[in-house]
Design a protein around this motif. Structure first.
Motif, PDB file in Angstrom:
ATOM      1  N   HIS A 133       2.195   3.185   2.566  1.00  0.00           N
ATOM      2  CA  HIS A 133       0.885   3.383   3.181  1.00  0.00           C
ATOM      3  C   HIS A 133       0.865   4.665   3.999  1.00  0.00           C
ATOM      4  O   HIS A 133      -0.113   5.430   3.973  1.00  0.00           O
ATOM      5  N   ILE A 136       0.713   7.741   1.538  1.00  0.00           N
ATOM      6  CA  ILE A 136      -0.572   7.905   0.861  1.00  0.00           C
ATOM      7  C   ILE A 136      -1.673   8.206   1.878  1.00  0.00           C
ATOM      8  O   ILE A 136      -2.596   8.980   1.605  1.00  0.00           O
ATOM      9  N   ASP A 137      -1.543   7.621   3.061  1.00  0.00           N
ATOM     10  CA  ASP A 137      -2.519   7.906   4.108  1.00  0.00           C
ATOM     11  C   ASP A 137      -2.479   9.379   4.505  1.00  0.00           C
ATOM     12  O   ASP A 137      -3.507   9.986   4.798  1.00  0.00           O
ATOM     13  N   ASP A 139      -1.431  11.883   2.479  1.00  0.00           N
ATOM     14  CA  ASP A 139      -1.899  12.677   1.332  1.00  0.00           C
ATOM     15  C   ASP A 139      -2.404  11.691   0.289  1.00  0.00           C
ATOM     16  O   ASP A 139      -1.625  11.137  -0.490  1.00  0.00           O
ATOM     17  N   THR A 140      -3.705  11.454   0.283  1.00  0.00           N
ATOM     18  CA  THR A 140      -4.275  10.357  -0.501  1.00  0.00           C
ATOM     19  C   THR A 140      -4.217  10.575  -2.001  1.00  0.00           C
ATOM     20  O   THR A 140      -4.548   9.665  -2.772  1.00  0.00           O
ATOM     21  N   LYS A 141      -3.793  11.762  -2.440  1.00  0.00           N
ATOM     22  CA  LYS A 141      -3.709  12.025  -3.880  1.00  0.00           C
ATOM     23  C   LYS A 141      -2.293  12.449  -4.287  1.00  0.00           C
ATOM     24  O   LYS A 141      -2.112  13.139  -5.290  1.00  0.00           O
ATOM     25  N   TRP A 146       1.782   7.383  -5.527  1.00  0.00           N
ATOM     26  CA  TRP A 146       1.006   6.415  -6.320  1.00  0.00           C
ATOM     27  C   TRP A 146       1.840   5.895  -7.491  1.00  0.00           C
ATOM     28  O   TRP A 146       1.794   4.698  -7.806  1.00  0.00           O
ATOM     29  N   PHE A 169      -9.055   3.230  -0.383  1.00  0.00           N
ATOM     30  CA  PHE A 169      -9.001   4.682  -0.551  1.00  0.00           C
ATOM     31  C   PHE A 169     -10.215   5.206  -1.311  1.00  0.00           C
ATOM     32  O   PHE A 169     -10.643   6.337  -1.083  1.00  0.00           O
ATOM     33  N   ARG A 172     -12.882   5.547   1.240  1.00  0.00           N
ATOM     34  CA  ARG A 172     -12.689   6.771   2.026  1.00  0.00           C
ATOM     35  C   ARG A 172     -13.107   8.014   1.248  1.00  0.00           C
ATOM     36  O   ARG A 172     -13.619   8.973   1.816  1.00  0.00           O
ATOM     37  N   ASP A 173     -12.857   7.991  -0.057  1.00  0.00           N
ATOM     38  CA  ASP A 173     -13.171   9.158  -0.900  1.00  0.00           C
ATOM     39  C   ASP A 173     -13.425   8.671  -2.316  1.00  0.00           C
ATOM     40  O   ASP A 173     -12.491   8.366  -3.054  1.00  0.00           O
ATOM     41  N   ASN A 176     -11.445  10.037  -5.315  1.00  0.00           N
ATOM     42  CA  ASN A 176      -9.990   9.903  -5.385  1.00  0.00           C
ATOM     43  C   ASN A 176      -9.596   9.283  -6.727  1.00  0.00           C
ATOM     44  O   ASN A 176      -9.497   8.064  -6.875  1.00  0.00           O
ATOM     45  N   ALA A 179      -6.703   6.709  -6.864  1.00  0.00           N
ATOM     46  CA  ALA A 179      -7.042   5.335  -6.499  1.00  0.00           C
ATOM     47  C   ALA A 179      -7.756   4.624  -7.646  1.00  0.00           C
ATOM     48  O   ALA A 179      -7.506   3.439  -7.915  1.00  0.00           O
TER      49      ALA A 179
END
Length: 323
Positions: A133, A136-137, A139-141, A146, A169, A172-173, A176, A179
């Motif tokens: 978490h 990924i939090d 850098d969500t991509k 992942w 996620f 949030r975006d 993404n 996600a």
């Protein structure tokens, strides 16, 4: 680079470059680096599996985090020293957590984590969740993280939190794609019910309405229909897609001798809606003309960057029409 915790005086460092006369490009390593890598090479060559060998791998990856051979060497050392000692392997994972936070883009870290978990007698998905978490939090991509999460989900056979995790996620975006891909991965691996499939179709449509020209939820919507519904699109889904293409299919288009549309482009809110409709209409002979118009529109106006692909799809349609 080396501290005095261990004595390496008995190790004769191996050279890390040939220093051959006439080399096209010689790398100017400093003395500390050559000393460290020379000792590491010598210990690797002799296959030494010891605490000091483990220490030397720590020093090496601090300097060169992506040194795959050293990561593999470290794994062999850990396996030899600790076997299936859960406490020792937990400490190794603790060290790896710290290293991971400082090297978020390193692919070798995640392969190494997989190997340690497979060696561990009592691996815990719960233990992996905080680092996952956090990464990924941050850098969500991050593709590597992942991918590792997908591996963990399959390894531990635990899908219970994954739709909600991906949904957080996406909320949030909505763009993404990582996600969205994770969400589809989950669906493909845990055999959802008919009610759950319908809920996911509704979810995809809601996200499309937030950003109609976003390829990710359109791909998700198509994926659900192709994977779980045998490529059968409901009238409701067709109507939904039509709501994003204006009066495109009410126009009467003429095509010149070069195969291009002559008119100005009608206003289309989403080229991906038109792409989905082209797929749907190409499945029924009575709708092939609409499918051809959609492909011509994508070629001429809405997605010319993929012109060659759309021309290929159009060619397949024309072959089918000629049969």
């Amino acid at each position: 680079m080396l501290d005095f915790k261990y004595d390496f005086d008995d190790i004769i460092p191996l050279p890390i470059s040939s220093d051959a006369e006439g080399e096209l490009c010689q790398i100017m390593y400093d003395d500390d680096y050559k000393h460290l890598m020379g000792i590491a090479r010598a210990m690797l060559e002799s296959k030494e599996l010891s605490e000091r060998a483990l220490h030397i791998t720590n020093s090496v990856v601090e300097v060169v985090p992506a040194f795959y051979t050293i990561w593999n060497y470290r794994y062999n050392i850990v396996r030899f020293l600790y076997g299936e000692n859960a406490e020792a392997l937990d400490k190794e994972l603790d060290w790896l957590d710290e290293f991971t936070l400082n090297n978020p883009k390193n692919y070798q870290i995640w392969s190494y984590r997989q190997a340690i978990l497979q060696l561990h007698p009592k691996p815990s998905f719960k233990r992996e969740l905080p680092i996952l978490h956090s990464m990924i939090d941050d850098d969500t991509k991050n593709y590597h993280v992942w991918s590792y999460r997908r591996w963990c989900v399959l390894f531990f056979k635990d899908f219970t939190k994954e739709l909600a995790f991906a949904g957080d996620f996406i909320r949030r975006d909505v763009y993404n794609n990582s996600a969205w891909c994770h969400r589809m991965f989950v669906l493909k691996n845990y055999h959802p019910s008919a009610q759950e499939i319908e809920a996911e179709i509704t979810y995809a449509k809601e996200m499309i309405e937030k950003a109609p020209q976003n390829i990710s939820p359109w791909n998700y919507l198509r994926g659900i229909h192709e994977v779980f519904l045998s490529g059968n699109y409901s009238p409701e889904t067709v109507e939904f897609a039509l709501s994003f293409v204006g009066d495109f299919f009410e126009r009467k288009f003429s095509i010149n001798h070069e195969g291009s549309l002559c008119e100005e482009a009608p206003v289309v809110e989403s080229s991906f809606a038109l792409e989905l409709l082209a797929t749907v209409y190409s499945k029924r002979r009575e709708h092939l003309q609409k499918a051809k118009e959609a492909y011509h529109g994508l070629i001429a106006w809405y997605d010319p960057i993929r012109k060659n692909f759309w021309e290929y799809r159009l060619g397949l349609l024309e072959k089918d029409e000629g049969k």
